[in-house]
Design an enzyme around this catalytic site. Sequence first.
Site, PDB file in Angstrom:
ATOM      1  N   ASP A  51     -37.837  -1.265 -32.821  1.00 22.18           N
ATOM      2  CA  ASP A  51     -37.333  -2.356 -31.967  1.00 22.18           C
ATOM      3  C   ASP A  51     -38.406  -3.418 -31.719  1.00 22.18           C
ATOM      4  O   ASP A  51     -38.139  -4.618 -31.840  1.00 22.18           O
ATOM      5  CB  ASP A  51     -36.838  -1.802 -30.626  1.00 22.18           C
ATOM      6  CG  ASP A  51     -35.464  -1.144 -30.738  1.00 22.18           C
ATOM      7  OD1 ASP A  51     -34.683  -1.538 -31.628  1.00 22.18           O
ATOM      8  OD2 ASP A  51     -35.171  -0.249 -29.932  1.00 22.18           O
ATOM      9  N   LYS A  94     -32.101   7.577 -27.418  1.00 24.81           N
ATOM     10  CA  LYS A  94     -33.420   7.223 -27.958  1.00 24.81           C
ATOM     11  C   LYS A  94     -34.551   8.080 -27.387  1.00 24.81           C
ATOM     12  O   LYS A  94     -35.541   8.320 -28.057  1.00 24.81           O
ATOM     13  CB  LYS A  94     -33.714   5.740 -27.708  1.00 24.81           C
ATOM     14  CG  LYS A  94     -32.887   4.794 -28.572  1.00 24.81           C
ATOM     15  CD  LYS A  94     -33.294   3.351 -28.318  1.00 24.81           C
ATOM     16  CE  LYS A  94     -32.457   2.398 -29.143  1.00 24.81           C
ATOM     17  NZ  LYS A  94     -32.837   0.986 -28.941  1.00 24.81           N
TER      18      LYS A  94
HETATM   19  P1  NDP Z   1     -31.061   0.541 -20.964  1.00 30.01           P
HETATM   20  O1  NDP Z   1     -29.854   1.250 -20.420  1.00 30.01           O
HETATM   21  O2  NDP Z   1     -32.254   1.323 -21.314  1.00 30.01           O
HETATM   22  O3  NDP Z   1     -31.520  -0.585 -19.884  1.00 30.01           O
HETATM   23  C1  NDP Z   1     -30.555  -1.404 -19.275  1.00 30.01           C
HETATM   24  C2  NDP Z   1     -31.247  -2.501 -18.472  1.00 30.01           C
HETATM   25  O4  NDP Z   1     -30.227  -3.379 -17.970  1.00 30.01           O
HETATM   26  C3  NDP Z   1     -32.026  -2.009 -17.256  1.00 30.01           C
HETATM   27  O5  NDP Z   1     -33.104  -2.876 -17.018  1.00 30.01           O
HETATM   28  C4  NDP Z   1     -30.981  -2.130 -16.142  1.00 30.01           C
HETATM   29  O6  NDP Z   1     -31.547  -2.297 -14.854  1.00 30.01           O
HETATM   30  C5  NDP Z   1     -30.283  -3.406 -16.538  1.00 30.01           C
HETATM   31  N1  NDP Z   1     -28.918  -3.485 -16.038  1.00 30.01           N
HETATM   32  C6  NDP Z   1     -27.852  -2.759 -16.469  1.00 30.01           C
HETATM   33  N2  NDP Z   1     -26.750  -3.108 -15.767  1.00 30.01           N
HETATM   34  C7  NDP Z   1     -27.141  -4.074 -14.898  1.00 30.01           C
HETATM   35  C8  NDP Z   1     -26.463  -4.827 -13.895  1.00 30.01           C
HETATM   36  N3  NDP Z   1     -25.155  -4.661 -13.663  1.00 30.01           N
HETATM   37  N4  NDP Z   1     -27.167  -5.721 -13.169  1.00 30.01           N
HETATM   38  C9  NDP Z   1     -28.478  -5.904 -13.406  1.00 30.01           C
HETATM   39  N5  NDP Z   1     -29.188  -5.201 -14.323  1.00 30.01           N
HETATM   40  C10 NDP Z   1     -28.515  -4.307 -15.059  1.00 30.01           C
HETATM   41  O7  NDP Z   1     -30.506  -0.293 -22.210  1.00 30.01           O
HETATM   42  P2  NDP Z   1     -31.323  -0.872 -23.468  1.00 30.01           P
HETATM   43  O8  NDP Z   1     -32.598  -1.440 -22.994  1.00 30.01           O
HETATM   44  O9  NDP Z   1     -31.349   0.130 -24.550  1.00 30.01           O
HETATM   45  O10 NDP Z   1     -30.330  -2.039 -23.956  1.00 30.01           O
HETATM   46  C11 NDP Z   1     -30.144  -3.203 -23.173  1.00 30.01           C
HETATM   47  C12 NDP Z   1     -29.381  -4.259 -23.988  1.00 30.01           C
HETATM   48  O11 NDP Z   1     -30.140  -4.631 -25.139  1.00 30.01           O
HETATM   49  C13 NDP Z   1     -28.034  -3.766 -24.527  1.00 30.01           C
HETATM   50  O12 NDP Z   1     -27.116  -4.837 -24.441  1.00 30.01           O
HETATM   51  C14 NDP Z   1     -28.318  -3.450 -25.981  1.00 30.01           C
HETATM   52  O13 NDP Z   1     -27.166  -3.598 -26.798  1.00 30.01           O
HETATM   53  C15 NDP Z   1     -29.344  -4.527 -26.304  1.00 30.01           C
HETATM   54  N6  NDP Z   1     -30.202  -4.147 -27.434  1.00 30.01           N
HETATM   55  C16 NDP Z   1     -30.237  -4.995 -28.513  1.00 30.01           C
HETATM   56  C17 NDP Z   1     -31.033  -4.703 -29.581  1.00 30.01           C
HETATM   57  C18 NDP Z   1     -31.055  -5.635 -30.733  1.00 30.01           C
HETATM   58  O14 NDP Z   1     -31.521  -5.255 -31.827  1.00 30.01           O
HETATM   59  N7  NDP Z   1     -30.594  -6.870 -30.571  1.00 30.01           N
HETATM   60  C19 NDP Z   1     -31.873  -3.486 -29.646  1.00 30.01           C
HETATM   61  C20 NDP Z   1     -31.785  -2.676 -28.436  1.00 30.01           C
HETATM   62  C21 NDP Z   1     -30.961  -3.014 -27.379  1.00 30.01           C
HETATM   63  P3  NDP Z   1     -31.950  -1.007 -13.936  1.00 30.01           P
HETATM   64  O15 NDP Z   1     -33.285  -0.570 -14.412  1.00 30.01           O
HETATM   65  O16 NDP Z   1     -31.954  -1.550 -12.566  1.00 30.01           O
HETATM   66  O17 NDP Z   1     -30.867   0.027 -14.159  1.00 30.01           O
END
Ligand code: NDP
Length: 297
Positions: free
Chosen positions: A123, A87
């Site tokens: 989004d 993205k």
């Molecule tokens: P990003 O990779 O940009 O962000 C991931 C986030 O999750 C960060 O805040 C990260 O924290 C946190 N995270 C990841 N692993 C862990 C862990 N093990 N423990 C704690 N925190 C964790 O992903 P996106 O924001 O693009 O997507 C996130 C979710 O949202 C996905 O499941 C995606 O499928 C869903 N989504 C759904 C949409 C919909 O239309 N329903 C649209 C877009 C996304 P840190 O900053 O510390 O790494």
Amino acid sequence: MAQGQAERAPIGAYGKVTITGKTRVVGVWGYPVGHSRSPAMHNAAIEALGLDWVYVPFAVAPEAVAAAVAGIRALDLVGVNVTVPLKREVIPYLDEVAPDAARIGSVNTIVNRAGHLSGHSTDGPGFLWDLERRNICPDGRSVLLWGAGGSARAVAVALASRGCRISIANRTLARAQELANLAGAGAKALDCNAPSYAQVVADAEILVNTTSLGMAPALVDEMPSVSDGALHAGQIVYDLVYVPDRTRLLVAAEAAGCQTIGGLGMLICQGAVSLSIWAGIPLVDVPLDKMETGLGL
Ligand code: NDP
């Protein structure tokens, strides 16, 4: 096979999507992309709208983004959706980026108009629209947002534009602080280990999980940190994760009496906004019911 049948052969599971000599391609880029439910959802809407398009998945490795963007022009694609991890990566290669998408540094929709490529983020609008169609007005309400990644940026900025009071909790606190600065409107970063954390969870009117916690397969047993008794009736808990459609967080929230919403609603609404931009049609004309059917709902 009768003459003419070959050029209108049914494809895949969608049955009624047909390929003609004039069919144009639209699709979704991700890496990996095999889990995507967007093709099923979009092809159902494309068929209902009578568009001679087909929506297909493309696995685009991050190092291939420049060539893939050039391919949109070369192959005259209608456009594409863009998902993890591309993205932000696509932005430098576009001719134009809509101000909202530029602000959050995230493009999930590319539109091709005669070789001119513009980037948009649907989004945030998709999230707000999903609330609206459930008769939930977020204006001025207190929100706890878990996460500070790409989807969090879209959701936080959208909610800030509606005057929400936002607390942002994230594994990496510095990213929560960065997002609070970006969202403005008094948004605050929240340390999950701070003594005040449990009270913020209990006081929030709307709680939104934008982290990957709860997502299958690797994190399916996980959920954001919530102490016993913090969730209660009257709260709305929204999980962006849609695989599975009932996450561990939603199961816990439902047991506590909260109203719960899974990520498929936002998936449909953000997809519908993308489709309205590609097709140049009003949002009300996008067949949400067909998209739901395409997803098997
Ligand atoms: P990003 O990779 O940009 O962000 C991931 C986030 O999750 C960060 O805040 C990260 O924290 C946190 N995270 C990841 N692993 C862990 C862990 N093990 N423990 C704690 N925190 C964790 O992903 P996106 O924001 O693009 O997507 C996130 C979710 O949202 C996905 O499941 C995606 O499928 C869903 N989504 C759904 C949409 C919909 O239309 N329903 C649209 C877009 C996304 P840190 O900053 O510390 O790494």
